[in-house]
Design an enzyme around this catalytic site. Structure first.
Site, PDB file in Angstrom:
ATOM      1  N   ASP A  41      29.908   6.308 -18.942  1.00  0.00           N
ATOM      2  CA  ASP A  41      30.465   5.660 -20.120  1.00  0.00           C
ATOM      3  C   ASP A  41      29.909   4.238 -20.120  1.00  0.00           C
ATOM      4  O   ASP A  41      30.261   3.426 -19.264  1.00  0.00           O
ATOM      5  CB  ASP A  41      31.996   5.647 -20.031  1.00  0.00           C
ATOM      6  N   LYS A 101      30.536  -2.628 -29.721  1.00  0.00           N
ATOM      7  CA  LYS A 101      30.472  -3.828 -28.878  1.00  0.00           C
ATOM      8  C   LYS A 101      29.054  -4.416 -28.888  1.00  0.00           C
ATOM      9  O   LYS A 101      28.850  -5.536 -29.334  1.00  0.00           O
ATOM     10  CB  LYS A 101      30.923  -3.501 -27.466  1.00  0.00           C
ATOM     11  N   TRP A 125      39.799   2.651 -18.718  1.00  0.00           N
ATOM     12  CA  TRP A 125      38.999   3.632 -19.471  1.00  0.00           C
ATOM     13  C   TRP A 125      38.510   4.743 -18.555  1.00  0.00           C
ATOM     14  O   TRP A 125      38.477   5.912 -18.942  1.00  0.00           O
ATOM     15  CB  TRP A 125      37.848   2.937 -20.199  1.00  0.00           C
TER      16      TRP A 125
HETATM   17  N1  PMP Z   1      35.245   3.125 -22.748  1.00  0.00           N
HETATM   18  C1  PMP Z   1      35.189   1.788 -22.601  1.00  0.00           C
HETATM   19  C2  PMP Z   1      34.504   1.237 -21.390  1.00  0.00           C
HETATM   20  C3  PMP Z   1      35.765   0.965 -23.557  1.00  0.00           C
HETATM   21  O1  PMP Z   1      35.721  -0.356 -23.415  1.00  0.00           O
HETATM   22  C4  PMP Z   1      36.396   1.531 -24.692  1.00  0.00           C
HETATM   23  C5  PMP Z   1      37.005   0.710 -25.808  1.00  0.00           C
HETATM   24  N2  PMP Z   1      37.322  -0.566 -25.555  1.00  0.00           N
HETATM   25  C6  PMP Z   1      36.457   2.930 -24.779  1.00  0.00           C
HETATM   26  C7  PMP Z   1      35.851   3.688 -23.810  1.00  0.00           C
HETATM   27  C8  PMP Z   1      37.134   3.613 -25.940  1.00  0.00           C
HETATM   28  O2  PMP Z   1      36.327   3.491 -27.040  1.00  0.00           O
HETATM   29  P1  PMP Z   1      36.743   3.998 -28.493  1.00  0.00           P
HETATM   30  O3  PMP Z   1      37.769   3.066 -28.999  1.00  0.00           O
HETATM   31  O4  PMP Z   1      35.435   3.925 -29.242  1.00  0.00           O
HETATM   32  O5  PMP Z   1      37.233   5.383 -28.367  1.00  0.00           O
END
Ligand code: PMP
Length: 359
Positions: free
Chosen positions: A170, A194, A102
């Site tokens: 993030d 989450k 991510w």
């Molecule tokens: N950042 C992190 C740390 C994540 O775990 C995730 C999704 N698992 C995301 C970003 C992406 O999130 P989204 O699916 O809401 O775009």
């Protein structure tokens, strides 16, 4: 109703049962409004109260000072990967810390809007720890970190000092799972699905003085100024998901607040990592530095892929659901966000003991 599974999914993830029950009780008519939250106007006083309650609960529980906006936007955390540089990079240079998939995705989006340096990077070690120290550019527009790496199971317990450069984070997979000094961050974002609700809403906490730096020539909906100036009501916000987030925040307050949540999460981590350490011959944690172990996503391997498959399958048959590691890394991953209780982790640990003996 059939027994609910113990849900270790990485997100969307388990919700606290009292939240689901409250949601069910308020589905036809929400909080005495004569209609459900899904049907009411986002400009009604009833919805404005839901929004204000969610903001004030979060401000109080997380200790967010008054000089920060709390915004609710759509598009997932992935939209923030581009909104952040679009608003704040503007052809300058930003420092990203590459600690997982991510973090990498966030950096890749930023490259469209300016220069990206990796102030820390653990890709060569397959992201099995966090960087020991960062090589920071004092002229960077911001430093971006991912506080919890959902796929690789590492998490910051202490944030890096960035001097005068704003720190952005993030926190999609660990927002409000333990206490942070929010004042150290200038921008925090997280998808709700989450720890804080369901998919569809992303929480953005932004220091107010940063609004002066927002780029002017960007699309209206992608400017933080639009969402801040209109208190997340420029357009129709994700009303239903915001309501669920409010219910989750109420549940957190009822439990005793963030200190209690943090203690629960510490207890869970001690139980599960304690079992990995006790049986390191059989359950091998993938994170090499114990201080970097995530309390949210616990990743480990068994002696063979066949045993891993058996472990996941037999666990699932006993109601321990969602333990398959991310498709890019394999192995086992147990995601234990706030809604998972220490008693549920005890059940998992009992299963792990039995499985080891039997195999
Ligand atoms: N950042 C992190 C740390 C994540 O775990 C995730 C999704 N698992 C995301 C970003 C992406 O999130 P989204 O699916 O809401 O775009």
């Amino acid at each position: 109703m059939a027994a609910r599974k113990i849900n270790f999914n990485p997100g969307p993830a388990a919700l606290p049962l009292p939240v689901l029950e409250k949601l069910a009780a308020n589905t036809v008519e929400t909080d005495g409004a004569g209609m459900s939250v899904y049907e009411m106007s986002h400009r009604s006083k009833e919805f404005e109260k839901i929004l204000a309650d969610a903001q004030s609960r979060m401000r109080q529980l997380f200790g967010i000072p008054e000089d920060y906006h709390i915004m609710f936007v759509g598009g997932g955390a992935s939209l923030q990967f581009c909104m952040v540089p679009m608003n704040f990079l503007q052809g300058g240079s930003a420092d990203y810390v590459r600690t997982g998939e991510w973090a990498k995705k966030a950096a890749e989006e930023a490259k469209r809007y300016g220069a990206v340096r990796f102030a820390g990077d653990t890709k060569a070690d397959n992201f099995n720890h966090l960087p020991d120290k960062l090589d920071l550019d004092p002229n960077a527009k911001y430093v971006h970190i991912t506080t919890n790496n959902t796929i690789f199971g590492t998490e910051y317990r202490d944030f890096p000092a960035t001097g005068n450069v704003p720190l952005f984070a993030d926190m999609s997979s660990d927002l409000m799972s333990h206490r942070w000094d929010v004042k150290k961050f200038s921008l925090i974002y997280a998808g709700a699905q989450k720890n804080l609700g369901i998919a569809g809403v992303t929480i953005v906490v932004l220091k107010k003085d940063l609004l002066e730096r927002v780029a002017k020539d960007i699309p209206t909906m992608l400017s933080y100024k639009t969402h801040a100036d209109n208190n997340s009501l420029f357009n129709t916000p994700p009303c239903g998901p915001i309501y669920v987030t409010k219910l989750v925040l109420d549940w957190m307050a009822d439990l005793g607040g963030l200190e209690v949540i943090e203690q629960r999460n510490r207890t869970k981590a001690e139980l599960l990592y304690g079992t990995l350490d006790k049986h390191a011959d059989f359950y091998k944690g993938t994170v090499v530095n114990k201080e970097h172990r995530s309390w949210m996503n616990v990743c480990f391997r068994l002696p063979s892929e066949q045993l891993e498959e058996k472990f996941i399958k037999e666990g699932s048959a006993q109601g321990l659901h969602g333990m398959k590691g991310h498709r890019s890394v394999g192995g086992v991953r147990v995601s234990m966000y706030n809604a998972i209780s220490p008693e549920e982790i005890q059940k998992l640990v009992d299963y792990m003991e039995k499985f080891r003996k039997a195999n």
